[in-house]
Design a protein around this motif. Sequence first.
Motif, PDB file in Angstrom:
ATOM      1  N   HIS A  87     -26.025   7.480  71.976  1.00  0.00           N
ATOM      2  CA  HIS A  87     -26.644   8.838  72.149  1.00  0.00           C
ATOM      3  C   HIS A  87     -26.085  10.138  71.509  1.00  0.00           C
ATOM      4  O   HIS A  87     -26.838  10.798  70.960  1.00  0.00           O
ATOM      5  N   GLN A  88     -24.833  10.089  71.846  1.00  0.00           N
ATOM      6  CA  GLN A  88     -24.062  11.387  71.012  1.00  0.00           C
ATOM      7  C   GLN A  88     -24.068  11.151  69.547  1.00  0.00           C
ATOM      8  O   GLN A  88     -24.186  12.274  68.748  1.00  0.00           O
ATOM      9  N   CYS A  95     -28.348  17.335  65.102  1.00  0.00           N
ATOM     10  CA  CYS A  95     -27.955  18.715  65.112  1.00  0.00           C
ATOM     11  C   CYS A  95     -27.565  18.941  63.632  1.00  0.00           C
ATOM     12  O   CYS A  95     -27.741  20.243  63.084  1.00  0.00           O
ATOM     13  N   SER A  96     -26.697  18.130  62.966  1.00  0.00           N
ATOM     14  CA  SER A  96     -26.120  18.106  61.552  1.00  0.00           C
ATOM     15  C   SER A  96     -27.110  18.430  60.729  1.00  0.00           C
ATOM     16  O   SER A  96     -26.820  18.998  59.574  1.00  0.00           O
ATOM     17  N   ILE A  97     -28.448  18.162  60.845  1.00  0.00           N
ATOM     18  CA  ILE A  97     -29.504  18.132  59.717  1.00  0.00           C
ATOM     19  C   ILE A  97     -30.587  19.431  60.010  1.00  0.00           C
ATOM     20  O   ILE A  97     -31.420  19.593  59.645  1.00  0.00           O
ATOM     21  N   GLY A  98     -30.101  20.117  61.198  1.00  0.00           N
ATOM     22  CA  GLY A  98     -30.588  21.504  61.464  1.00  0.00           C
ATOM     23  C   GLY A  98     -31.337  21.256  62.723  1.00  0.00           C
ATOM     24  O   GLY A  98     -32.284  22.370  62.947  1.00  0.00           O
ATOM     25  N   VAL A  99     -31.677  20.362  63.561  1.00  0.00           N
ATOM     26  CA  VAL A  99     -32.357  20.347  64.604  1.00  0.00           C
ATOM     27  C   VAL A  99     -31.737  21.027  65.876  1.00  0.00           C
ATOM     28  O   VAL A  99     -30.454  21.077  65.833  1.00  0.00           O
ATOM     29  N   SER A 100     -32.587  21.730  66.543  1.00  0.00           N
ATOM     30  CA  SER A 100     -31.838  22.553  67.649  1.00  0.00           C
ATOM     31  C   SER A 100     -31.152  21.492  68.533  1.00  0.00           C
ATOM     32  O   SER A 100     -31.588  20.663  68.813  1.00  0.00           O
ATOM     33  N   VAL A 101     -30.164  21.995  69.424  1.00  0.00           N
ATOM     34  CA  VAL A 101     -29.438  21.462  70.286  1.00  0.00           C
ATOM     35  C   VAL A 101     -30.454  20.626  71.291  1.00  0.00           C
ATOM     36  O   VAL A 101     -30.462  19.545  71.792  1.00  0.00           O
ATOM     37  N   GLU A 102     -31.291  21.741  71.724  1.00  0.00           N
ATOM     38  CA  GLU A 102     -32.196  21.208  73.000  1.00  0.00           C
ATOM     39  C   GLU A 102     -33.192  20.085  72.387  1.00  0.00           C
ATOM     40  O   GLU A 102     -33.325  18.857  73.068  1.00  0.00           O
ATOM     41  N   GLU A 121     -24.394   3.678  62.159  1.00  0.00           N
ATOM     42  CA  GLU A 121     -23.253   3.981  61.380  1.00  0.00           C
ATOM     43  C   GLU A 121     -23.441   4.444  60.310  1.00  0.00           C
ATOM     44  O   GLU A 121     -22.382   5.587  60.254  1.00  0.00           O
ATOM     45  N   ALA A 122     -24.597   4.920  59.642  1.00  0.00           N
ATOM     46  CA  ALA A 122     -24.878   5.567  58.531  1.00  0.00           C
ATOM     47  C   ALA A 122     -24.794   7.100  59.151  1.00  0.00           C
ATOM     48  O   ALA A 122     -24.311   8.168  58.655  1.00  0.00           O
ATOM     49  N   MET A 123     -25.385   7.301  60.355  1.00  0.00           N
ATOM     50  CA  MET A 123     -25.551   8.726  60.848  1.00  0.00           C
ATOM     51  C   MET A 123     -24.306   9.149  61.357  1.00  0.00           C
ATOM     52  O   MET A 123     -23.883  10.290  61.155  1.00  0.00           O
ATOM     53  N   LYS A 124     -23.416   8.269  62.062  1.00  0.00           N
ATOM     54  CA  LYS A 124     -21.937   8.536  62.170  1.00  0.00           C
ATOM     55  C   LYS A 124     -21.059   9.161  61.035  1.00  0.00           C
ATOM     56  O   LYS A 124     -20.408   9.940  60.964  1.00  0.00           O
ATOM     57  N   ARG A 125     -21.129   8.148  59.999  1.00  0.00           N
ATOM     58  CA  ARG A 125     -20.407   8.818  58.686  1.00  0.00           C
ATOM     59  C   ARG A 125     -21.023   9.932  58.337  1.00  0.00           C
ATOM     60  O   ARG A 125     -20.250  10.948  57.800  1.00  0.00           O
ATOM     61  N   PHE A 126     -22.288  10.408  58.323  1.00  0.00           N
ATOM     62  CA  PHE A 126     -22.858  11.600  57.763  1.00  0.00           C
ATOM     63  C   PHE A 126     -22.295  12.610  58.510  1.00  0.00           C
ATOM     64  O   PHE A 126     -21.923  13.717  58.276  1.00  0.00           O
ATOM     65  N   THR A 127     -22.375  12.375  60.029  1.00  0.00           N
ATOM     66  CA  THR A 127     -21.970  13.537  60.853  1.00  0.00           C
ATOM     67  C   THR A 127     -20.589  13.945  60.578  1.00  0.00           C
ATOM     68  O   THR A 127     -20.085  14.843  60.633  1.00  0.00           O
ATOM     69  N   LEU A 128     -19.542  12.831  60.505  1.00  0.00           N
ATOM     70  CA  LEU A 128     -18.300  13.003  60.396  1.00  0.00           C
ATOM     71  C   LEU A 128     -17.983  13.691  58.840  1.00  0.00           C
ATOM     72  O   LEU A 128     -17.029  14.465  58.823  1.00  0.00           O
ATOM     73  N   LYS A 129     -18.570  13.368  57.830  1.00  0.00           N
ATOM     74  CA  LYS A 129     -18.473  13.815  56.575  1.00  0.00           C
ATOM     75  C   LYS A 129     -18.878  15.074  56.665  1.00  0.00           C
ATOM     76  O   LYS A 129     -17.912  15.949  55.951  1.00  0.00           O
ATOM     77  N   SER A 132     -16.321  17.154  58.540  1.00  0.00           N
ATOM     78  CA  SER A 132     -15.193  17.392  57.633  1.00  0.00           C
ATOM     79  C   SER A 132     -15.335  18.401  56.748  1.00  0.00           C
ATOM     80  O   SER A 132     -14.156  18.896  56.273  1.00  0.00           O
ATOM     81  N   TRP A 133     -16.312  18.283  55.970  1.00  0.00           N
ATOM     82  CA  TRP A 133     -16.555  19.370  55.045  1.00  0.00           C
ATOM     83  C   TRP A 133     -16.451  20.840  55.655  1.00  0.00           C
ATOM     84  O   TRP A 133     -15.973  21.615  54.842  1.00  0.00           O
ATOM     85  N   ARG A 134     -17.139  20.887  56.824  1.00  0.00           N
ATOM     86  CA  ARG A 134     -17.193  22.364  57.251  1.00  0.00           C
ATOM     87  C   ARG A 134     -15.673  22.869  57.620  1.00  0.00           C
ATOM     88  O   ARG A 134     -15.397  24.024  57.339  1.00  0.00           O
ATOM     89  N   THR A 135     -14.819  22.076  57.886  1.00  0.00           N
ATOM     90  CA  THR A 135     -13.614  22.141  58.174  1.00  0.00           C
ATOM     91  C   THR A 135     -12.622  22.596  57.146  1.00  0.00           C
ATOM     92  O   THR A 135     -12.029  23.747  56.922  1.00  0.00           O
ATOM     93  N   HIS A 136     -13.047  21.787  55.945  1.00  0.00           N
ATOM     94  CA  HIS A 136     -12.277  22.217  54.746  1.00  0.00           C
ATOM     95  C   HIS A 136     -12.634  23.416  54.174  1.00  0.00           C
ATOM     96  O   HIS A 136     -12.143  24.118  53.503  1.00  0.00           O
ATOM     97  N   VAL A 137     -14.167  23.836  54.171  1.00  0.00           N
ATOM     98  CA  VAL A 137     -14.580  24.972  53.663  1.00  0.00           C
ATOM     99  C   VAL A 137     -14.464  26.261  54.392  1.00  0.00           C
ATOM    100  O   VAL A 137     -14.276  27.332  53.946  1.00  0.00           O
ATOM    101  N   GLY A 138     -14.602  25.865  55.946  1.00  0.00           N
ATOM    102  CA  GLY A 138     -14.670  27.243  56.677  1.00  0.00           C
ATOM    103  C   GLY A 138     -13.146  27.461  56.890  1.00  0.00           C
ATOM    104  O   GLY A 138     -12.528  28.422  56.926  1.00  0.00           O
TER     105      GLY A 138
END
Length: 138
Positions: A87-88, A95-102, A121-129, A132-138
């Motif tokens: 679920h998580q 959320c990472s593709i722009g859907v509201s939290v609710e 697994e693909a969803m998990k990789r995409f979310t982690l990537k 990670s990208w936000r951490t390095h950019v932000g």
Amino acid sequence: MESFRQARNNRRSELVEDYVELIADLLADGGEARQVDIAQRLGVAQPTVAKMLKRLIAEGYIQQRPYRGVFLTDAGKELALVSRERHQIVESFLCSIGVSVETARMDAEGIEHHVSPETLEAMKRFTLKKASWRTHVG
């Protein structure tokens, strides 16, 4: 034909997973999972819950103790953990593709039961990537 068979199997396991997750939540919140509380949370009649609890006992996910409620077996705890993680992952992906939290929370409740391990697994990789990208950019 295989996709229809998979969908039917997913629907069968969906109810089991929802009950086990709910029981885990009730136990974590109040230390007790009673049939009446399960029925109230799910909006179903107590006989419906009783029937499902018998199935969960037969499948080895719960134990029911007289006057003490319902408890998860080790297999039930594992299923609840796996279901919650799925679920998580789905919720985080949405959320990472722009859907509201609710909306992501509500949609994940249905999607989590029907997504293949490969897609999950693909969803998990995409979310982690993306995180990670936000951490390095932000």
